[in-house]
Scaffold this motif. Structure first.
Motif, PDB file in Angstrom:
ATOM      1  N   THR A  99      81.911  83.883 -39.762  1.00 17.53           N
ATOM      2  CA  THR A  99      81.657  85.313 -39.977  1.00 17.53           C
ATOM      3  C   THR A  99      82.851  86.014 -39.166  1.00 17.53           C
ATOM      4  O   THR A  99      83.260  87.031 -39.304  1.00 17.53           O
ATOM      5  CB  THR A  99      80.647  85.865 -40.120  1.00 17.53           C
ATOM      6  OG1 THR A  99      79.989  85.949 -39.437  1.00 17.53           O
ATOM      7  CG2 THR A  99      79.498  85.501 -41.246  1.00 17.53           C
ATOM      8  N   ARG A 100      83.398  85.180 -38.210  1.00 15.51           N
ATOM      9  CA  ARG A 100      84.842  85.540 -37.664  1.00 15.51           C
ATOM     10  C   ARG A 100      85.865  85.257 -37.870  1.00 15.51           C
ATOM     11  O   ARG A 100      85.856  83.986 -37.875  1.00 15.51           O
ATOM     12  CB  ARG A 100      84.304  85.457 -35.995  1.00 15.51           C
ATOM     13  CG  ARG A 100      82.862  85.947 -35.061  1.00 15.51           C
ATOM     14  CD  ARG A 100      82.019  85.339 -34.450  1.00 15.51           C
ATOM     15  NE  ARG A 100      81.555  86.389 -33.470  1.00 15.51           N
ATOM     16  CZ  ARG A 100      79.627  86.352 -33.994  1.00 15.51           C
ATOM     17  NH1 ARG A 100      79.441  85.915 -34.846  1.00 15.51           N
ATOM     18  NH2 ARG A 100      79.436  87.190 -33.751  1.00 15.51           N
ATOM     19  N   PRO A 101      86.857  86.167 -37.371  1.00 20.38           N
ATOM     20  CA  PRO A 101      88.232  85.728 -37.838  1.00 20.38           C
ATOM     21  C   PRO A 101      88.957  84.406 -36.946  1.00 20.38           C
ATOM     22  O   PRO A 101      88.289  84.971 -35.382  1.00 20.38           O
ATOM     23  CB  PRO A 101      89.352  86.826 -37.606  1.00 20.38           C
ATOM     24  CG  PRO A 101      88.611  87.892 -36.784  1.00 20.38           C
ATOM     25  CD  PRO A 101      86.095  87.633 -36.733  1.00 20.38           C
ATOM     26  N   LEU A 102      89.505  83.885 -37.243  1.00 22.62           N
ATOM     27  CA  LEU A 102      89.531  82.190 -36.432  1.00 22.62           C
ATOM     28  C   LEU A 102      90.685  81.541 -36.492  1.00 22.62           C
ATOM     29  O   LEU A 102      91.249  81.871 -37.263  1.00 22.62           O
ATOM     30  CB  LEU A 102      88.603  80.986 -37.224  1.00 22.62           C
ATOM     31  CG  LEU A 102      88.141  79.682 -36.335  1.00 22.62           C
ATOM     32  CD1 LEU A 102      87.732  80.534 -35.046  1.00 22.62           C
ATOM     33  CD2 LEU A 102      88.594  78.693 -36.875  1.00 22.62           C
ATOM     34  N   THR A 103      91.264  82.438 -34.974  1.00 26.27           N
ATOM     35  CA  THR A 103      93.190  81.746 -34.854  1.00 26.27           C
ATOM     36  C   THR A 103      93.075  80.677 -34.780  1.00 26.27           C
ATOM     37  O   THR A 103      92.698  79.788 -33.574  1.00 26.27           O
ATOM     38  CB  THR A 103      93.862  82.235 -33.693  1.00 26.27           C
ATOM     39  OG1 THR A 103      93.587  82.795 -32.649  1.00 26.27           O
ATOM     40  CG2 THR A 103      93.289  83.675 -35.105  1.00 26.27           C
ATOM     41  N   ALA A 137      76.203  87.630 -37.582  1.00 28.18           N
ATOM     42  CA  ALA A 137      77.632  88.089 -38.649  1.00 28.18           C
ATOM     43  C   ALA A 137      78.273  88.838 -37.436  1.00 28.18           C
ATOM     44  O   ALA A 137      77.801  89.479 -37.102  1.00 28.18           O
ATOM     45  CB  ALA A 137      77.109  88.892 -39.384  1.00 28.18           C
ATOM     46  N   GLY A 138      79.686  88.152 -38.099  1.00 26.93           N
ATOM     47  CA  GLY A 138      81.039  88.514 -37.452  1.00 26.93           C
ATOM     48  C   GLY A 138      81.320  89.673 -38.297  1.00 26.93           C
ATOM     49  O   GLY A 138      80.500  90.468 -39.382  1.00 26.93           O
ATOM     50  N   LEU A 139      82.516  90.094 -38.403  1.00 29.22           N
ATOM     51  CA  LEU A 139      83.008  90.661 -38.842  1.00 29.22           C
ATOM     52  C   LEU A 139      84.113  90.226 -40.342  1.00 29.22           C
ATOM     53  O   LEU A 139      84.511  91.181 -40.758  1.00 29.22           O
ATOM     54  CB  LEU A 139      84.250  91.944 -37.344  1.00 29.22           C
ATOM     55  CG  LEU A 139      83.772  92.839 -36.832  1.00 29.22           C
ATOM     56  CD1 LEU A 139      84.890  93.000 -36.004  1.00 29.22           C
ATOM     57  CD2 LEU A 139      82.745  93.806 -36.903  1.00 29.22           C
ATOM     58  N   ARG A 140      84.164  89.368 -40.423  1.00 24.23           N
ATOM     59  CA  ARG A 140      84.942  88.818 -41.085  1.00 24.23           C
ATOM     60  C   ARG A 140      84.036  89.259 -42.735  1.00 24.23           C
ATOM     61  O   ARG A 140      83.214  89.046 -43.680  1.00 24.23           O
ATOM     62  CB  ARG A 140      85.396  87.224 -41.180  1.00 24.23           C
ATOM     63  CG  ARG A 140      86.607  87.144 -42.057  1.00 24.23           C
ATOM     64  CD  ARG A 140      86.683  85.791 -41.464  1.00 24.23           C
ATOM     65  NE  ARG A 140      86.971  84.879 -42.731  1.00 24.23           N
ATOM     66  CZ  ARG A 140      86.889  83.159 -42.667  1.00 24.23           C
ATOM     67  NH1 ARG A 140      87.313  83.407 -41.324  1.00 24.23           N
ATOM     68  NH2 ARG A 140      87.215  82.579 -43.591  1.00 24.23           N
ATOM     69  N   PRO A 141      84.519  90.098 -43.515  1.00 25.27           N
ATOM     70  CA  PRO A 141      83.899  90.108 -45.492  1.00 25.27           C
ATOM     71  C   PRO A 141      83.524  88.512 -45.616  1.00 25.27           C
ATOM     72  O   PRO A 141      84.086  87.776 -45.923  1.00 25.27           O
ATOM     73  CB  PRO A 141      85.050  91.046 -45.624  1.00 25.27           C
ATOM     74  CG  PRO A 141      86.463  90.561 -45.400  1.00 25.27           C
ATOM     75  CD  PRO A 141      85.712  90.320 -44.033  1.00 25.27           C
TER      76      PRO A 141
END
Lengths: 931, 124
Positions: free
Chosen positions: A708-712, A591-595
């Motif tokens: 679940t990770r912010p993606l630019t 899991a990443g940091l994105r809620p």
């Protein structure tokens, strides 16, 4: 600019014969000769400057990022070769005009010949190594086409294949060698390379580079042990042999060695490899030539032998030897080309090339006989002819050999031995053909050839004489200039006079003369001795080798590709597993940091339905109709998901694609066996389940980790610039037709090609058509129910209206050409289903291939249109207009592009579906295709 | 949003929802193919119609101009749903699916399958 034209003019000239064929044979030959003649004139015009010692250079940027330039140079060596290639090329054009028969396609022959000429000129004038290699390969390909010109003959095809394989393989070695040199030197530029000989020779990789480059040169120039392809290339028409296999192509390898002489030579390794190879080739060629009964076979082996001689000269440790090599290049080209042409005349006018049949032709063609005898005498090295001069220089140089240490005395002895055989086969050529009794049952009565067919031979023989008598006057400057290019400017002292006094080389010449005559006189004993050896046909050996290679490759291939789809899937998935498992294990947390986004009941329901229908498809995959239904449930839920997560364009596309896919699958299932047997053993089912579960887990993990990770991404850029840059608020459509319009153009082209491919596959396909369903129930007789037909027909305008609406609003709201195309296709397919092919055929007279082509064309032209306004390809334009009653509206060039997309999609979809559907009707092919 | 508009939308949605539900229950519960064929038609006509009109009212109210998309969807549904049912019935006849015993005029099924007009003597 003029340097650039030297290879460009012949390149353009490739088209001339094809265009001028209709004006008759002579006109075709004349027109074909014009452009090479202009190129030759340019070369001669530039020659004044080159002969003064200048090197002309010209280059254009090609791919600057990779250091590739289109770069040309004209120094002495290139000048010499250009004159040989273009000059002899012109003579061959004239000669071929009379040589080719009415059945031969003259334009095709000339086109290949000029293509070859381009390639040769390109090799010798290239100043960039990659460019040189490109032309090098082009000579292999064009010579393949020329050797196999009479492609109805088996030995022509085999000979051509052999030549292509050998020279092509050598070309690959050469490429590797050139790349290695470029690595060492740091540039592809020949100027830089030629200036950094010391760096190269001292580098650790020098031996590898040397061997690779020499492999390229030796295969091309038919050096031992690669000499075997040249005699088999004699299946080509004689003008080709005269041009390629005496004067030009086989000299390309020699040229390569001469070109790289300043940087690669000068080491022990070079002298050893090059001189020994040359010596072996010289002796072997000269010996075998004597025993060939075929006129061209004799000449072919003598060419091998002379190429060996030049190679040997290049491999010697003195600068004078290089001069002699250059001199012999000129001389060999003149006398050998004229000999080949004479052989062609003899073959042409008497119908045979067999020296056991050809006898006493002196009486029938005295003029040709005289020319051929002078040329053959030059080949033997008779004084007052050019062959004598370079041979004298060769003999003189062999005496200065020290490279072999205490064994060096063998070089002059073996060279004299080669000379002896050279005299012997030259004598055989003269005596057997023109004297030695009467001809023995020739197909034709021999006579002199047409006047103009002799001219090329006359010109070349005249050159042999002129160079032989006035060497310094005729070729002195050219030789000096070319030699100084080979020697990087260090031209030694030498004299080109005929008489050097009574010295050792002259004695060697005399021995060669007398020995050759003695051997020829006693030839019967030698022939008897030679007859004891079993004859091996290099062609058969080669073919056997190739066939076993192909068989081996096929075996290896079968291991991977045995026709089982299951196996392909397993291999693919296992490979994917290997690739992804490692990196995923390195990932610490999934899991990443994105809620997480909140989940509601609708989403859960849809997700459960999705899983269940996917499972159902899997469980009932052997009941095809049910599997198809559950599969379409999957598709529907996916499109709902797109709509839910703000991707209406995707949802629309998915929906329409789903419809088309289901129809396509129904059609495909119709032709497949109605019952699916159980194919997998329980053990395999367990294995496959395991693999599928792991792969599913991995894909799920990757998705979860990514989401679940912010993606630019660059989506923000698109969102910001869509309206201002592309004039549309529907970002998806603006991306398709504007931001990434070039991608879309490529995609619709691929779509069109795929559709045409499928069309081609199913056009003549005869499939088993089941008479009933799996329970044996016959199909319903009511093929086109009235109700369905009537309603479908009345729906058509409505559906078309919807597709126009979706198309028009696409730039600003969900829609666009792709979706509109699919909607139109579905509406039309509906008509096919409801009415049948016959009904549609009468009413809808659209050729779908044309639809695809016009679609791609419209899209491409829209892109090209921006050039008119001096903008880059596919720049879009838009503006807003106001009309009374309608209000403000927007016009954009992207809409025309979208129209192209629309037409291609409609054409491609219908081409596939309509033709697959046609197979179920009376339009299906019933007659087996005639073989 | 105006209370009365909301009420109207709610009622329309409820009507639509109930009919879709009834249609779905019918699809499961009805005893044979021919009777089951009736159920979804209720869902697609009145059920979907109610929901679509509700959407129409809401969109018209929200956007300030008359929203006609939904009418078009209703039109398509009303045209296609009977044809679907017709084709399904034809397929069932072709497959000789059994009807309930108490179904009346069963002898007409044979004629329909063969696409022949009913024989006058068969009238009861």
């Amino acid at each position: 600019m003029s340097l650039f034209w030297i290879p460009l003019l012949p390149l353009l000239g490739t088209l001339v014969p094809l265009l001028s064929e209709r004006f008759g044979r002579s006109a075709c030959a004349l027109f074909t000769a014009i452009l090479p003649a202009i190129a030759l004139a340019i070369v001669l015009n530039l020659s004044l400057e080159v002969l003064q010692g200048n090197t002309l250079l010209q280059s254009f940027s090609w791919i600057p990022a990779m250091g590739l330039d289109l770069s040309f140079r004209l120094d002495g060596l290139a000048l010499l070769f250009c004159i040989l290639i273009l000059g002899i090329g012109l003579l061959v054009i004239l000669y071929a005009r009379y040589y080719l028969s009415q059945q031969d396609s003259m334009s095709r022959f000339y086109a290949y010949l000029i293509l070859f000429m381009t390639a040769m000129v390109g090799i010798v004038t290239s100043n960039n190594m990659i460019q040189l290699w490109l032309f090098w390969e082009l000579t292999s390909i064009s010579s393949f086409l020329l050797i196999s010109f009479w492609n109805h003959k088996s030995d022509a095809r085999k000979g051509a294949r052999m030549a292509l394989t050998v020279t092509g393989a050598g070309g690959l070695a050469l490429l590797a060698g050139l790349l290695l040199i470029a690595q060492i030197v740091g540039s592809y530029d020949l100027d830089v390379v030629l200036a950094s000989g010391d760096t190269l020779r001292e580098h650790a990789a020098y031996p590898i580079a040397l061997v690779l480059v020499l492999l390229g040169a030796f295969t091309k120039s038919a050096q031992f042990p690669f000499h075997f392809w040249l005699p088999h290339a004699m299946a080509a028409p004689t003008p080709v042999s005269a041009y390629l296999h005496s004067a030009t192509m086989v000299k390309a390898g020699i040229f390569l060695m001469a070109r790289f002489y300043p940087v690669l030579s000068g080491t022990e390794l070079w002298f050893l490899i090059v001189s020994l190879t040359g010596l072996a080739t010289l002796l072997l060629g000269a010996y075998i030539a004597l025993f060939k009964h075929d006129l061209k076979g004799l000449l072919a082996y003598s060419t091998v032998s002379h190429l060996g001689l030049i190679t040997l000269l290049l491999g010697m440790d003195t600068q004078l030897a290089a001069v002699a090599a250059v001199f012999h290049i000129i001389n060999h080209a003149t006398f050998k080309a004229s000999l080949f042409m004479a052989a062609g005349i003899i073959d042409h006018e008497s119908g045979s090339r067999d020296m056991r049949k050809l006898n006493g032709l002196w009486k029938y063609m005295p003029y040709t006989a005289t020319l051929a005898m002078v040329a053959a005498a030059s080949m033997a090295g008779v004084p007052l002819l050019n062959g004598f001069l370079s041979k004298e220089m060769f003999f003189a140089e062999t005496l200065h050999q020290v490279a072999l240490g205490s064994l060096s005395w063998m070089v002059p002895v073996l060279a004299t031995l080669g000379g002896v055989f050279s005299v012997a086969y030259s004598t055989r050529f003269i005596h057997d053909v023109f004297f030695n009794g009467e001809p023995i049952d020739l197909p034709k009565t021999p006579h002199e050839p047409p006047r103009y067919m002799r001219i090329p031979v006359e010109v070349l023989v005249a050159l042999c004489l002129l160079v032989g008598i006035f060497p310094g006057f005729i070729v002195g400057d050219l030789l000096a200039s070319a030699s100084s290019a080979v020697l990087a400017g260090n031209l030694p002292e030498y004299s080109l006079s005929i008489w050097h006094g009574f010295n050792l080389p002259l004695v060697m010449s005399l021995i060669a003369m007398l020995g050759g005559l003695v051997i020829y006189y006693n030839r019967r004993h030698l022939f008897q001795f030679q007859a004891q050896f079993p004859e091996t046909d290099a062609k058969l050996v080669f073919e056997r080798l190739i066939q076993s290679l192909v068989a081996g490759a096929t075996e290896a291939h079968k291991v991977f590709e045995n026709g089982s789809l299951q196996r392909y899937m397993v291999l693919l998935l296992l490979f994917a597993l290997v690739l992804t498992a490692g990196p995923l294990m390195d990932l610490n947390t999934t899991a990443g940091l994105r809620p997480h986004l909140p989940i509601d009941a609708v989403e859960i329901t849809a997700a459960v339905l999705l899983c269940l229908s996917a499972l159902a498809t899997m469980i009932w995959h052997r009941k095809r109709m049910i599997a198809l239904l559950t599969l379409s449930v999957v598709g529907l839920i996916v499109s709902i998901a797109f709509a839910r997560f703000s991707a209406p364009d995707l949802a629309l596309t998915q929906l329409s694609v789903e419809v088309v896919t289901v129809i396509l699958l129904m059609l495909a299932l119709f032709f497949l066996p109605q019952k699916t047997p159980k194919e997998s053993s329980p053990r395999r089912v367990v294995r496959d389940l395991g693999i599928a579960a792991i792969i599913g887990g991995i894909i799920g993990t990757i998705n979860y980790a990514l989401m679940t990770r912010p993606l630019t991404s660059i989506s923000d850029f698109f969102l910001a610039n869509s309206k201002t840059g592309g004039g549309g608020t529907n970002v998806v459509n603006v991306i398709l037709v504007d931001f990434r319009g070039f991608d879309t153009l490529g995609e619709i082209t691929v779509l069109g090609i795929a559709a045409l491919g499928i069309f081609k596959l199913i056009a003549r396909m005869r499939l088993f058509m089941p008479a009933g369903d799996e329970n044996g129930r016959p199909w319903a007789r009511d093929r086109h129910p009235v109700m369905l037909a009537v309603i479908s027909q009345s729906l058509l305008p409505l559906a078309l209206l919807v597709s126009v609406y979706i198309f028009l609003r696409g730039h600003n709201l969900p829609g666009g050409g792709f979706i509109a195309g699919l909607v139109t296709s579905v509406a039309l397919v509906q008509q096919y289903v409801a009415h049948g092919v016959d009904w549609i055929k009468e009413r809808l007279k659209i050729d779908y291939q044309w639809l695809i082509a016009s679609g791609v064309l419209i899209a491409a032209l829209t892109g090209l249109g921006s050039w008119v306004f001096e903008r880059p390809f596919l720049t879009s334009w838009f503006d807003y207009f106001h009309l009374p009653w309608i209000g403000e509206f927007e016009l954009a060039s992207a809409m025309i592009f979208d129209l192209g997309v629309y037409l291609t999609v409609v054409g491609a979809t219908l081409l596939i579906l309509a033709n697959l559907g046609k197979l179920t009707t009376s339009h299906r092919p019933t007659q087996p295709e005639s073989e | 949003m105006n209370f009365w508009v909301e009420l109207l939308i709610t009622i329309l949605l409820l009507i639509g929802g109930i009919f879709v539900l009834v249609g779905s229950i019918g699809l499961i519960r009805l005893p044979d193919f021919y009777t089951r064929l009736h159920a979804p038609t209720k869902a697609t006509t009145v059920g979907m119609g109610g929901i679509l009109i509700a959407s129409m009212v809401m969109m018209t109210n929200n956007q300030g101009y008359l929203s006609l998309h939904e009418l078009l969807i209703t039109l398509f549904l009303l045209i296609t749903a009977p044809i679907t049912a017709h084709m399904l019935a034809k397929t069932a006849l072709h497959h000789e699916n059994r009807a309930l015993r108490r179904t009346r005029s069963q002898h007409l099924m044979e004629c329909a399958r063969e696409q022949q007009p009913p024989k006058p003597a068969d009238h009861d």
